[in-house]
Design an enzyme around this catalytic site. Structure first.
Site, PDB file in Angstrom:
ATOM      1  N   GLN A 103      -2.705   5.060  11.445  1.00 52.00           N
ATOM      2  CA  GLN A 103      -3.176   3.680  11.254  1.00 52.00           C
ATOM      3  C   GLN A 103      -2.052   2.835  10.677  1.00 52.00           C
ATOM      4  O   GLN A 103      -2.196   1.623  10.568  1.00 52.00           O
ATOM      5  CB  GLN A 103      -4.361   3.663  10.288  1.00 52.00           C
ATOM      6  CG  GLN A 103      -5.567   4.432  10.782  1.00 52.00           C
ATOM      7  CD  GLN A 103      -6.553   4.673   9.639  1.00 52.00           C
ATOM      8  OE1 GLN A 103      -7.366   3.820   9.317  1.00 52.00           O
ATOM      9  NE2 GLN A 103      -6.461   5.825   9.008  1.00 52.00           N
ATOM     10  N   HIS A 121      -3.011   1.176  15.145  1.00 52.00           N
ATOM     11  CA  HIS A 121      -3.101  -0.239  14.759  1.00 52.00           C
ATOM     12  C   HIS A 121      -1.851  -1.037  15.123  1.00 52.00           C
ATOM     13  O   HIS A 121      -1.602  -2.084  14.546  1.00 52.00           O
ATOM     14  CB  HIS A 121      -3.386  -0.363  13.254  1.00 52.00           C
ATOM     15  CG  HIS A 121      -4.784   0.049  12.878  1.00 52.00           C
ATOM     16  ND1 HIS A 121      -5.160   0.367  11.594  1.00 52.00           N
ATOM     17  CD2 HIS A 121      -5.908   0.190  13.631  1.00 52.00           C
ATOM     18  CE1 HIS A 121      -6.454   0.694  11.572  1.00 52.00           C
ATOM     19  NE2 HIS A 121      -6.916   0.601  12.790  1.00 52.00           N
ATOM     20  N   THR A 194      -5.970   8.452   4.037  1.00 50.26           N
ATOM     21  CA  THR A 194      -6.745   7.286   4.484  1.00 50.26           C
ATOM     22  C   THR A 194      -8.059   7.212   3.723  1.00 50.26           C
ATOM     23  O   THR A 194      -8.668   8.257   3.439  1.00 50.26           O
ATOM     24  CB  THR A 194      -7.000   7.306   6.006  1.00 50.26           C
ATOM     25  OG1 THR A 194      -7.877   6.204   6.334  1.00 50.26           O
ATOM     26  CG2 THR A 194      -7.616   8.608   6.493  1.00 50.26           C
ATOM     27  N   ASN A 219      -6.164  14.007   0.194  1.00 46.25           N
ATOM     28  CA  ASN A 219      -6.280  12.704  -0.475  1.00 46.25           C
ATOM     29  C   ASN A 219      -6.574  12.978  -1.951  1.00 46.25           C
ATOM     30  O   ASN A 219      -7.436  13.793  -2.250  1.00 46.25           O
ATOM     31  CB  ASN A 219      -7.438  11.905   0.161  1.00 46.25           C
ATOM     32  CG  ASN A 219      -7.395  10.424  -0.194  1.00 46.25           C
ATOM     33  OD1 ASN A 219      -7.170  10.062  -1.334  1.00 46.25           O
ATOM     34  ND2 ASN A 219      -7.614   9.585   0.806  1.00 46.25           N
ATOM     35  N   PRO A 220      -5.880  12.306  -2.861  1.00 48.84           N
ATOM     36  CA  PRO A 220      -6.189  12.546  -4.281  1.00 48.84           C
ATOM     37  C   PRO A 220      -7.575  12.065  -4.671  1.00 48.84           C
ATOM     38  O   PRO A 220      -8.122  12.498  -5.686  1.00 48.84           O
ATOM     39  CB  PRO A 220      -5.110  11.754  -5.028  1.00 48.84           C
ATOM     40  CG  PRO A 220      -4.394  10.925  -4.040  1.00 48.84           C
ATOM     41  CD  PRO A 220      -4.755  11.388  -2.660  1.00 48.84           C
TER      42      PRO A 220
HETATM   43  P1  OAD Z   1      -6.396   2.353   2.285  1.00 49.05           P
HETATM   44  O1  OAD Z   1      -5.600   1.509   1.360  1.00 49.05           O
HETATM   45  O2  OAD Z   1      -7.767   1.900   2.610  1.00 49.05           O
HETATM   46  O3  OAD Z   1      -6.524   3.830   1.691  1.00 49.05           O
HETATM   47  C1  OAD Z   1      -5.397   4.541   1.258  1.00 49.05           C
HETATM   48  C2  OAD Z   1      -5.852   5.925   0.857  1.00 49.05           C
HETATM   49  O4  OAD Z   1      -4.696   6.667   0.507  1.00 49.05           O
HETATM   50  C3  OAD Z   1      -6.808   5.985  -0.330  1.00 49.05           C
HETATM   51  O5  OAD Z   1      -7.937   6.786  -0.004  1.00 49.05           O
HETATM   52  C4  OAD Z   1      -5.972   6.660  -1.442  1.00 49.05           C
HETATM   53  O6  OAD Z   1      -6.746   7.499  -2.293  1.00 49.05           O
HETATM   54  C5  OAD Z   1      -5.002   7.470  -0.615  1.00 49.05           C
HETATM   55  N1  OAD Z   1      -3.721   7.775  -1.263  1.00 49.05           N
HETATM   56  C6  OAD Z   1      -3.007   7.035  -2.159  1.00 49.05           C
HETATM   57  N2  OAD Z   1      -1.843   7.639  -2.463  1.00 49.05           N
HETATM   58  C7  OAD Z   1      -1.818   8.797  -1.746  1.00 49.05           C
HETATM   59  C8  OAD Z   1      -0.872   9.849  -1.606  1.00 49.05           C
HETATM   60  N3  OAD Z   1       0.288   9.848  -2.276  1.00 49.05           N
HETATM   61  N4  OAD Z   1      -1.197  10.868  -0.771  1.00 49.05           N
HETATM   62  C9  OAD Z   1      -2.364  10.882  -0.082  1.00 49.05           C
HETATM   63  N5  OAD Z   1      -3.271   9.908  -0.162  1.00 49.05           N
HETATM   64  C10 OAD Z   1      -3.019   8.888  -0.986  1.00 49.05           C
HETATM   65  O7  OAD Z   1      -5.503   2.576   3.604  1.00 49.05           O
HETATM   66  P2  OAD Z   1      -5.971   3.040   5.066  1.00 49.05           P
HETATM   67  O8  OAD Z   1      -7.085   4.014   4.996  1.00 49.05           O
HETATM   68  O9  OAD Z   1      -4.752   3.419   5.800  1.00 49.05           O
HETATM   69  O10 OAD Z   1      -5.797  -1.916   9.017  1.00 49.05           O
HETATM   70  O11 OAD Z   1      -6.519   1.683   5.636  1.00 49.05           O
HETATM   71  C11 OAD Z   1      -6.976   1.622   6.946  1.00 49.05           C
HETATM   72  C12 OAD Z   1      -6.700   0.279   7.538  1.00 49.05           C
HETATM   73  O12 OAD Z   1      -7.198  -0.739   6.679  1.00 49.05           O
HETATM   74  C13 OAD Z   1      -5.227  -0.054   7.678  1.00 49.05           C
HETATM   75  O13 OAD Z   1      -4.633   0.497   8.822  1.00 49.05           O
HETATM   76  C14 OAD Z   1      -5.255  -1.547   7.755  1.00 49.05           C
HETATM   77  C15 OAD Z   1      -6.210  -1.806   6.615  1.00 49.05           C
HETATM   78  O14 OAD Z   1      -6.903  -3.002   6.655  1.00 49.05           O
HETATM   79  C16 OAD Z   1      -5.428  -3.041   9.623  1.00 49.05           C
HETATM   80  O15 OAD Z   1      -4.619  -3.801   9.131  1.00 49.05           O
HETATM   81  C17 OAD Z   1      -6.097  -3.262  10.947  1.00 49.05           C
END
Ligand code: OAD
Length: 252
Positions: A103, A121, A194, A219-220
């Site tokens: 994503q 995306h 994610t 995921n933490p």
């Molecule tokens: P989010 O910001 O929603 O989620 C990020 C996730 O990463 C959270 O669940 C955190 O707990 C986790 N996280 C943080 N640090 C981490 C690490 N070091 N290792 C593993 N996990 C960690 O981001 P996405 O799920 O990518 O879309 O968001 C999905 C979409 O929402 C994006 O692609 C974007 C956004 O709006 C568009 O722009 C269309």
């Protein structure tokens, strides 16, 4: 099961799996210095998506939206892939049936050398004609930073360019969706970094599980998808993947 046992178990699964599919989100890029969207300090804490990431926002004020994307393009160019990207790239080299659906629009998986990346995306470094002029391809790469003027102009029709990312309210490219669907037929499916809040990406782990894949979440924090996976590793991607790779290397 503690984290170390989970890491051993994932390494075993990886050794036995011939078809591996990984879904990544913003969490894999945090160790590179790129903020996530929804965590404390995330991008959606400073900007509302409807101000910068919708076709309506762009139609209202293309210069303002482009300024936001230009800051992100420059910031990403100043960052480097981290250990999570490197390990996934190594796995993609080893296994021909490895597919990575991301994503993320930052291009760090590609810069780490990952093969078979499906950009769910789009990309910060792709552009397209806002008017979709018939002379232009749907999207093409243009990593100019900064553009001489904002919004940049379409080289095909003289209209304006838009960022080549998928905005809220827009459909995923049908060909990308087809490739992602095909990748769900796998032995092992990993969802990494994610929040599993944005559809249709959030549904992919459910479909992979229904199709019979062994599913893993790294995921933490817990997410809405956390009840689904067969194995949950509550740790940071760059740490967990490094440990898994270490176990794999010791076995060979
Ligand atoms: P989010 O910001 O929603 O989620 C990020 C996730 O990463 C959270 O669940 C955190 O707990 C986790 N996280 C943080 N640090 C981490 C690490 N070091 N290792 C593993 N996990 C960690 O981001 P996405 O799920 O990518 O879309 O968001 C999905 C979409 O929402 C994006 O692609 C974007 C956004 O709006 C568009 O722009 C269309």
């Amino acid at each position: 099961m503690n984290l170390e046992e989970g890491i051993q178990r994932l390494a075993e699964r990886l050794t036995g799996a011939s078809r591996v599919t990984v879904l990544t989100g913003a969490g894999v890029s945090t160790a590179s210095g790129i903020p996530t969207f929804r965590d404390a300090g995330g991008m959606w804490k400073n900007f509302r998506p409807e101000e910068v990431a919708t076709p309506e926002a762009f139609a209202r004020d293309p210069k303002f939206v482009w300024e936001w994307y230009e800051v992100r393009r420059q910031a990403v160019l100043d960052c480097r892939p981290n250990r999570a990207h490197e390990v996934l790239a190594a796995w993609s080299e080893r296994s021909p049936a490895f597919r990575l659906i991301t994503q993320n629009v930052d291009g760090l998986h590609e810069r780490a050398g990952t093969r078979n990346v499906i950009r769910f995306h789009g990309s910060l470094f792709d552009v397209g004609c806002w008017e979709e002029c018939p002379q232009s391809p749907h999207r093409w790469r243009d990593d100019t930073v900064p553009f001489p003027e904002l919004p940049p102009s379409c080289p095909y029709c003289g209209g304006i360019l838009r960022p080549g990312v998928v905005w809220f309210g827009e459909m995923i490219d049908p060909e990308v969706l087809r490739r992602a669907d095909a990748a769900l037929e796998c032995d092992l499916f990993l969802s990494i970094g994610t929040s599993s809040q944005v559809h249709p990406a959030a549904a992919l782990i459910h479909t992979a599980a229904a199709l019979g894949a062994f599913t893993v979440e790294i995921n933490p924090e817990a997410t809405p998808a956390s009840p689904v996976p067969d194995l949950s590793l509550a740790g940071k991607a760059e740490v967990v993947l490094d440990r898994v790779e270490d176990v794999l290397q010791r076995r060979t």
